[in-house]
Design a protein around this motif. Structure first.
Motif, PDB file in Angstrom:
ATOM      1  N   ARG A  79      33.012   8.201   4.040  1.00 39.19           N
ATOM      2  CA  ARG A  79      33.384   7.750   2.376  1.00 39.19           C
ATOM      3  C   ARG A  79      32.144   6.575   1.844  1.00 39.19           C
ATOM      4  NH1 ARG A  79      38.183   5.500   2.526  1.00 39.19           N
ATOM      5  NH2 ARG A  79      37.599   4.583   0.404  1.00 39.19           N
ATOM      6  N   PHE A  80      30.952   7.642   1.328  1.00 39.51           N
ATOM      7  CA  PHE A  80      30.297   7.003   0.713  1.00 39.51           C
ATOM      8  C   PHE A  80      30.566   7.387  -1.293  1.00 39.51           C
ATOM      9  CE2 PHE A  80      25.942   5.844  -1.412  1.00 39.51           C
ATOM     10  CZ  PHE A  80      25.226   5.276  -0.513  1.00 39.51           C
ATOM     11  N   GLU A  81      30.723   5.503  -1.789  1.00 43.25           N
ATOM     12  CA  GLU A  81      30.286   6.020  -3.305  1.00 43.25           C
ATOM     13  C   GLU A  81      29.575   5.252  -3.877  1.00 43.25           C
ATOM     14  OE1 GLU A  81      32.625   2.771  -6.332  1.00 43.25           O
ATOM     15  OE2 GLU A  81      34.009   2.830  -4.795  1.00 43.25           O
ATOM     16  N   ALA A  82      28.854   6.703  -5.037  1.00 41.57           N
ATOM     17  CA  ALA A  82      27.700   6.948  -5.431  1.00 41.57           C
ATOM     18  C   ALA A  82      27.498   6.735  -6.892  1.00 41.57           C
ATOM     19  CB  ALA A  82      27.550   8.427  -5.780  1.00 41.57           C
ATOM     20  N   ALA A  83      26.152   5.390  -6.940  1.00 38.23           N
ATOM     21  CA  ALA A  83      26.465   5.187  -8.439  1.00 38.23           C
ATOM     22  C   ALA A  83      25.794   5.640  -9.424  1.00 38.23           C
ATOM     23  CB  ALA A  83      25.925   3.700  -8.155  1.00 38.23           C
ATOM     24  N   ARG A  84      24.134   5.855  -8.655  1.00 40.04           N
ATOM     25  CA  ARG A  84      23.665   6.756  -9.102  1.00 40.04           C
ATOM     26  C   ARG A  84      23.111   7.904  -8.144  1.00 40.04           C
ATOM     27  NH1 ARG A  84      18.274   3.474 -10.556  1.00 40.04           N
ATOM     28  NH2 ARG A  84      17.774   5.135 -11.633  1.00 40.04           N
ATOM     29  N   ILE A  85      22.091   9.660  -8.352  1.00 34.59           N
ATOM     30  CA  ILE A  85      22.035  10.333  -7.736  1.00 34.59           C
ATOM     31  C   ILE A  85      20.654  11.092  -8.163  1.00 34.59           C
ATOM     32  CG2 ILE A  85      23.021  12.061  -9.785  1.00 34.59           C
ATOM     33  CD1 ILE A  85      24.157  13.336  -7.871  1.00 34.59           C
ATOM     34  N   PHE A  86      20.087  11.415  -7.706  1.00 29.50           N
ATOM     35  CA  PHE A  86      18.838  12.337  -7.499  1.00 29.50           C
ATOM     36  C   PHE A  86      18.667  13.455  -6.459  1.00 29.50           C
ATOM     37  CE2 PHE A  86      18.776   7.818  -7.394  1.00 29.50           C
ATOM     38  CZ  PHE A  86      17.889   7.642  -8.499  1.00 29.50           C
ATOM     39  N   THR A  87      18.276  14.793  -7.316  1.00 31.52           N
ATOM     40  CA  THR A  87      18.017  15.222  -6.317  1.00 31.52           C
ATOM     41  C   THR A  87      16.612  15.110  -5.343  1.00 31.52           C
ATOM     42  OG1 THR A  87      16.381  16.500  -8.071  1.00 31.52           O
ATOM     43  CG2 THR A  87      19.138  16.912  -7.812  1.00 31.52           C
ATOM     44  N   VAL A  88      16.254  15.427  -4.568  1.00 31.36           N
ATOM     45  CA  VAL A  88      14.773  16.062  -3.764  1.00 31.36           C
ATOM     46  C   VAL A  88      13.609  16.681  -3.796  1.00 31.36           C
ATOM     47  CG1 VAL A  88      13.356  14.790  -1.683  1.00 31.36           C
ATOM     48  CG2 VAL A  88      16.107  13.091  -2.760  1.00 31.36           C
ATOM     49  N   GLU A  90      10.050  17.976  -2.328  1.00 35.62           N
ATOM     50  CA  GLU A  90       8.632  17.585  -1.181  1.00 35.62           C
ATOM     51  C   GLU A  90       8.869  15.948  -0.915  1.00 35.62           C
ATOM     52  OE1 GLU A  90       5.517  19.130  -2.906  1.00 35.62           O
ATOM     53  OE2 GLU A  90       6.623  21.030  -3.030  1.00 35.62           O
ATOM     54  N   GLY A  91      10.149  15.447  -0.755  1.00 37.90           N
ATOM     55  CA  GLY A  91      10.061  13.521  -0.703  1.00 37.90           C
ATOM     56  C   GLY A  91       9.532  13.053  -1.829  1.00 37.90           C
ATOM     57  N   LYS A  92      10.214  14.000  -3.086  1.00 35.12           N
ATOM     58  CA  LYS A  92       9.668  13.020  -4.123  1.00 35.12           C
ATOM     59  C   LYS A  92      11.659  12.701  -4.818  1.00 35.12           C
ATOM     60  CE  LYS A  92       4.970  13.429  -5.083  1.00 35.12           C
ATOM     61  NZ  LYS A  92       3.622  14.166  -6.102  1.00 35.12           N
ATOM     62  N   ARG A  93      11.707  11.963  -5.417  1.00 30.83           N
ATOM     63  CA  ARG A  93      12.794  11.813  -6.259  1.00 30.83           C
ATOM     64  C   ARG A  93      12.998  12.438  -7.814  1.00 30.83           C
ATOM     65  NH1 ARG A  93      16.063   6.428  -5.333  1.00 30.83           N
ATOM     66  NH2 ARG A  93      15.242   5.628  -6.913  1.00 30.83           N
ATOM     67  N   TYR A  94      14.103  12.958  -7.658  1.00 35.61           N
ATOM     68  CA  TYR A  94      14.414  13.305  -9.419  1.00 35.61           C
ATOM     69  C   TYR A  94      15.082  13.111 -10.236  1.00 35.61           C
ATOM     70  CZ  TYR A  94      10.325  16.057  -8.747  1.00 35.61           C
ATOM     71  OH  TYR A  94       8.781  16.060  -8.086  1.00 35.61           O
ATOM     72  N   LYS A  95      15.645  12.333 -11.287  1.00 33.38           N
ATOM     73  CA  LYS A  95      17.071  12.231 -11.654  1.00 33.38           C
ATOM     74  C   LYS A  95      16.624  13.721 -12.158  1.00 33.38           C
ATOM     75  CE  LYS A  95      19.022   9.359 -15.363  1.00 33.38           C
ATOM     76  NZ  LYS A  95      18.539   7.959 -16.812  1.00 33.38           N
ATOM     77  N   ALA A  96      18.347  13.593 -12.271  1.00 32.62           N
ATOM     78  CA  ALA A  96      18.573  15.340 -12.165  1.00 32.62           C
ATOM     79  C   ALA A  96      19.424  15.069 -14.073  1.00 32.62           C
ATOM     80  CB  ALA A  96      19.946  15.636 -12.297  1.00 32.62           C
ATOM     81  N   THR A  97      18.725  16.162 -15.017  1.00 33.17           N
ATOM     82  CA  THR A  97      19.264  16.047 -16.692  1.00 33.17           C
ATOM     83  C   THR A  97      19.623  16.944 -17.124  1.00 33.17           C
ATOM     84  OG1 THR A  97      17.372  15.924 -17.435  1.00 33.17           O
ATOM     85  CG2 THR A  97      17.794  13.733 -16.987  1.00 33.17           C
ATOM     86  N   TYR A  98      20.673  17.287 -18.113  1.00 24.48           N
ATOM     87  CA  TYR A  98      20.937  19.056 -18.444  1.00 24.48           C
ATOM     88  C   TYR A  98      20.572  18.260 -19.745  1.00 24.48           C
ATOM     89  CZ  TYR A  98      22.895  18.950 -14.755  1.00 24.48           C
ATOM     90  OH  TYR A  98      23.058  18.733 -13.268  1.00 24.48           O
ATOM     91  N   TRP A  99      20.076  19.732 -20.448  1.00 20.47           N
ATOM     92  CA  TRP A  99      19.020  19.947 -22.083  1.00 20.47           C
ATOM     93  C   TRP A  99      19.506  20.602 -22.597  1.00 20.47           C
ATOM     94  CZ3 TRP A  99      15.771  16.918 -25.097  1.00 20.47           C
ATOM     95  CH2 TRP A  99      15.664  17.447 -25.709  1.00 20.47           C
ATOM     96  N   CYS A 100      19.257  20.981 -24.260  1.00 21.43           N
ATOM     97  CA  CYS A 100      20.249  21.819 -24.356  1.00 21.43           C
ATOM     98  C   CYS A 100      19.184  22.239 -25.650  1.00 21.43           C
ATOM     99  CB  CYS A 100      21.208  21.594 -25.681  1.00 21.43           C
ATOM    100  SG  CYS A 100      21.947  22.976 -27.125  1.00 21.43           S
ATOM    101  N   ASP A 101      18.611  23.189 -25.279  1.00 20.66           N
ATOM    102  CA  ASP A 101      17.385  23.591 -26.420  1.00 20.66           C
ATOM    103  C   ASP A 101      17.405  23.536 -27.637  1.00 20.66           C
ATOM    104  OD1 ASP A 101      15.649  23.834 -24.410  1.00 20.66           O
ATOM    105  OD2 ASP A 101      15.619  26.513 -23.767  1.00 20.66           O
ATOM    106  N   VAL A 102      19.230  23.986 -27.638  1.00 17.05           N
ATOM    107  CA  VAL A 102      19.010  24.706 -29.383  1.00 17.05           C
ATOM    108  C   VAL A 102      18.578  23.339 -30.187  1.00 17.05           C
ATOM    109  CG1 VAL A 102      20.922  25.011 -31.107  1.00 17.05           C
ATOM    110  CG2 VAL A 102      20.712  26.577 -28.771  1.00 17.05           C
ATOM    111  N   CYS A 103      19.344  22.348 -29.797  1.00 13.75           N
ATOM    112  CA  CYS A 103      19.949  20.916 -30.442  1.00 13.75           C
ATOM    113  C   CYS A 103      19.188  20.043 -30.234  1.00 13.75           C
ATOM    114  CB  CYS A 103      21.540  21.036 -30.208  1.00 13.75           C
ATOM    115  SG  CYS A 103      22.702  21.589 -30.726  1.00 13.75           S
ATOM    116  N   ALA A 104      18.501  20.496 -29.182  1.00 16.61           N
ATOM    117  CA  ALA A 104      17.432  18.706 -28.267  1.00 16.61           C
ATOM    118  C   ALA A 104      17.979  18.143 -28.046  1.00 16.61           C
ATOM    119  CB  ALA A 104      16.228  18.719 -29.227  1.00 16.61           C
ATOM    120  N   ILE A 105      19.440  18.073 -27.185  1.00 15.88           N
ATOM    121  CA  ILE A 105      20.137  17.188 -27.016  1.00 15.88           C
ATOM    122  C   ILE A 105      20.037  16.114 -25.683  1.00 15.88           C
ATOM    123  CG2 ILE A 105      22.414  16.190 -26.503  1.00 15.88           C
ATOM    124  CD1 ILE A 105      22.432  17.464 -29.834  1.00 15.88           C
TER     125      ILE A 105
END
Length: 128
Positions: A79-88, A90-105
Motif C-alpha cells: 500500500r502506498f499513500e500518494a501526496a503528489r503524482i507525476f507522469t513520466v 522518456e525519464g522526465k517527470r511531468y505534472k498532470a493538469t487539465y485545461w479548458c480551452d473555452v474558459c482558459a481554466i
C-alpha cells in the motif's frame, strides 16, 4: 545559553538534511471495480490511496497503463499513500493538469470544466 543555541541549530539542520519523500514509480493499472494500483518494473503491485486530486487523476482513463511516479509514503505492505503524482515520459517527470480551452481554466482533476462544463484536456507540464 550557548548549548541551547547549538542544539536548536542541530535540530533545524537535521530537518534540512532529511531525505525527500519516498517515491514509487511504475505503470498505472486501473482494475475495473477496484482501486488503482502501480505495478513496478520488478512486478510488485501497490494499491494507491491519496487526496481527492490524486485519486481523481489515478482514475483518469487517459493515464491508464502510463508510467507514473508518486511521492508519498508506504502505508503498509503493498500500500502506498500518494501526496503528489507525476507522469513520466522518456525519464522526465511531468505534472498532470487539465485545461479548458473555452474558459482558459486549469484544474488538477479530470472531468468537465467548473465553468462551462466542456470536457477538459489533459496537459502535462515539465517539472524542472
Amino acid at each position: 545559553m550557548k548549548r541551547w543555541a547549538t542544539m536548536a541549530m542541530l535540530l533545524v539542520g537535521a530537518g534540512w538534511a532529511a531525505d525527500p519523500a519516498p517515491t514509487l514509480r511504475g505503470h498505472l493499472r486501473q482494475p475495473v471495480g477496484e482501486p488503482p494500483v502501480i505495478e513496478t518494473a520488478g512486478g510488485k503491485t501497490y494499491t494507491v490511496a491519496g487526496d481527492q486530486f490524486t485519486t481523481a487523476q489515478m482514475a483518469d482513463p487517459k493515464l491508464k497503463d502510463r508510467e507514473i511516479e508518486l511521492e508519498g509514503r508506504l502505508a503498509g505492505p503493498g500500500r502506498f499513500e500518494a501526496a503528489r503524482i507525476f507522469t513520466v515520459k522518456e525519464g522526465k517527470r511531468y505534472k498532470a493538469t487539465y485545461w479548458c480551452d473555452v474558459c482558459a481554466i486549469r484544474t488538477h482533476m479530470p472531468g468537465r470544466c467548473m465553468c462551462c462544463q466542456a470536457d477538459t484536456e489533459l496537459q502535462e507540464i515539465p517539472v524542472p
